[in-house]
Design an enzyme around this catalytic site. Structure first.
Site, short mmCIF file in Angstrom:
data_model
loop_
_atom_site.label_atom_id
_atom_site.label_comp_id
_atom_site.label_asym_id
_atom_site.label_seq_id
_atom_site.Cartn_x
_atom_site.Cartn_y
_atom_site.Cartn_z
CE LYS A 76 -3.89 1.95 2.67
NZ LYS A 76 -4.78 1.76 3.85
CB SER A 151 -8.09 3.68 2.85
OG SER A 151 -7.27 3.05 3.82
CB SER A 175 -8.47 0.78 5.68
OG SER A 175 -9.18 1.97 5.50
#
Ligand code: GLN
Length: 484
Positions: A76, A151, A175
């Site tokens: 990420k 997210s 997330s």
């Protein structure tokens, strides 16, 4: 190759059926061909990946390989990666190249994992649909008109579509688990403090936790084992020893007591999602688990509590982006105030600004007691609900999300509707507990997730129960239709 588990890929590497260079090139080829329709990567680091693959091949040849050596993964874009852009999904950090590796990145590199690139995400990890990213939304590989969740939307979409073998993510309020549920992958959010936050861009420091998105619990166990553990550079990182998660996977689950909070099965839960979750629970009963109804009476307050605590912490954490030190700087500032104001106005998107304003308000003199202090008191009550529940049961289960993935744009104008996506996930972050989401039977062709919440440092048990479920069922094996 991309449908294989990490253990199968590692066996292929060990037995020289293919090299890490070939495996890495295979994933890079898929990214080039398929990612234009998903937008899951912000940065692809092809050259560095192939060099790391060659180093892994040398380690394998020398007999010095671990289970992750030569396995292509991606991070990420919230994790600092030395020499690689680390944007956190924001224009503010679009020009930022990390000067060092975060601990999680460093440990996975040490285990020999190959980094394919950096994955798209909601700006500063604020969002549930990946639509707040400066780099545009990610699309759900199961239906490209729908969101992948957020997210960690890029991580979930890339793993689901076979654009990396596994990925890192972070979870402040859901997330990892929510996008895992929306994309049909396994997502693990460990206990607060299990993984170091050093070199992970801060959103809400008392809630943020690094974790994994993978094709199975067994794959997730491999990554988590390499990432977790004490780090003196993060003062909230736990010193609790890291168990060998792989060794716990096969444990018997006979006698496991599962609690179902009534609050997680009420109004707002889609009937199809509920049916799939209950079918997975029935499969666990078949394996010897027993199911009990429990109550988490304060859990319904978790969304309002979170939307005071998280913005408060974010308003403080994001004060560092001032146009002076690093990140976006406006053109030709008139004076210092103009520099601050325009750099931040230009660098941050709407959702981030909304959170900074809410947080600054909640922390201001006169409002602090009414909002921030009250939220912290309620946070304590929520943690107490879990403490009492774990006197009765071993794990708590329910749906990960109230619905399956929604269409792009469906909730962008209604922040509160967007925030309610995390209604079942946020409480675990407020209490600091570990949680995991595993795929259950699809609902109208879209993935859904079963969430499991454990007591502090029960990651091993969560992975074990998820693994036993995945051995007995094949929901986690479903792949989205091949894109082209
Ligand atoms: N969706 C939640 C938010 O927007 C949680 C995000 C997260 O876990 N990083 O804040």
């Amino acid at each position: 190759m991309h449908a294989h588990s990490i253990a199968e890929l590692a066996a292929g590497l060990r037995e020289r059926r293919f090299s890490s260079r070939e495996l890495t090139a295979h994933y890079l080829g898929r990214i080039e061909r398929l990612d234009p329709s998903l937008n899951s990567y912000i940065t692809v680091s092809a050259e560095a990946a192939l060099a790391a693959a060659d180093a892994a091949d040398a380690r394998i040849a020398a007999g010095d390989a671990g289970p992750l050596t030569g396995i292509p993964i991606a991070h990420k874009d919230i994790f600092l990666t030395q020499g690689l852009k680390t944007s956190c999904g924001s224009r503010m950090l679009d020009n930022f190249t990390a000067p060092f590796n975060g601990t999680v990145v460093e440990r996975l590199a040490g285990a020999g994992a190959v980094v394919l690139g950096k994955l798209n995400m909601d700006e500063f990890a604020m969002g549930s649909s990946n639509e707040t990213s400066y780099y545009g939304p990610v699309r759900n590989p199961w239906d490209t008109e729908r969101v992948p969740g957020g997210s960690s939307g890029g991580s979930a979409a890339a793993v689901a579509a076979g654009l990396c073998a596994a990925a890192t993510g972070t979870d402040t309020g859901g997330s990892i688990r929510q996008p895992a549920a929306f994309c049909g992958v396994t997502g693990v959010k460990p206990t607060y403090g299990r993984c170091s936050r050093w070199g992970m861009v801060a959103f809400a420091s008392s809630l943020d936790q690094a974790g994994v998105l993978a094709r199975s619990a067994a794959d997730a166990a491999l990554l988590l084992g390499a990432m977790a553990g004490f780090d003196e550079r993060d003062s909230t990182c736990a010193s609790e020893p890291v168990p060998d998660y792989g060794a716990l996977l096969a444990d018997d689950i006979e006698g496991l007591r599962i609690g179902l909070p009534t609050e997680y099965f009420g109004e707002g839960l889609d009937a199809g999602v509920e049916a799939s979750v209950r079918a997975a629970l029935a499969a666990l009963e078949q394996l010897g688990a027993s199911i009990l109804d429990i109550s988490l009476p304060n859990a319904p307050l978790s969304v309002p509590v979170y939307y005071v605590v998280a913005p408060a912490e974010c308003s403080s954490n994001l004060a560092r982006y001032d146009g002076v030190r690093y990140g976006h700087r406006c053109e030709a500032p008139k004076d210092l105030e103009d520099l601050y104001k325009r750099s931040r106005t230009e660098g941050f998107g709407t959702e981030v600004k909304r959170r900074i304003m809410i947080g600054t308000y909640a922390l201001s003199a006169g409002y602090y007691d009414a909002y921030y202090l009250k939220a912290q008191q309620l946070r304590h009550l929520i943690a107490g609900d879990f403490r009492r529940a774990f006197e009765q049961v071993d794990l708590i289960m329910g749906p990960t999300t109230p619905t399956t993935a929604f269409p792009l744009g469906a909730k962008t104008d209604d922040p509160v509707a967007m925030y309610l996506n995390d209604i079942y996930t946020i409480a675990a972050n407020l209490a600091g507990l570990p949680g995991l989401s595993v795929p259950v039977a699809p609902v109208d062709g879209l993935p859904a997730g079963l969430q499991m919440i454990g007591n502090y440092f029960a990651e091993g048990r969560l992975l074990n129960v998820a693994h036993r479920l995945q051995q007995a069922t094949d929901w986690h094996r479903a792949m989205p239709p091949e894109l082209d």
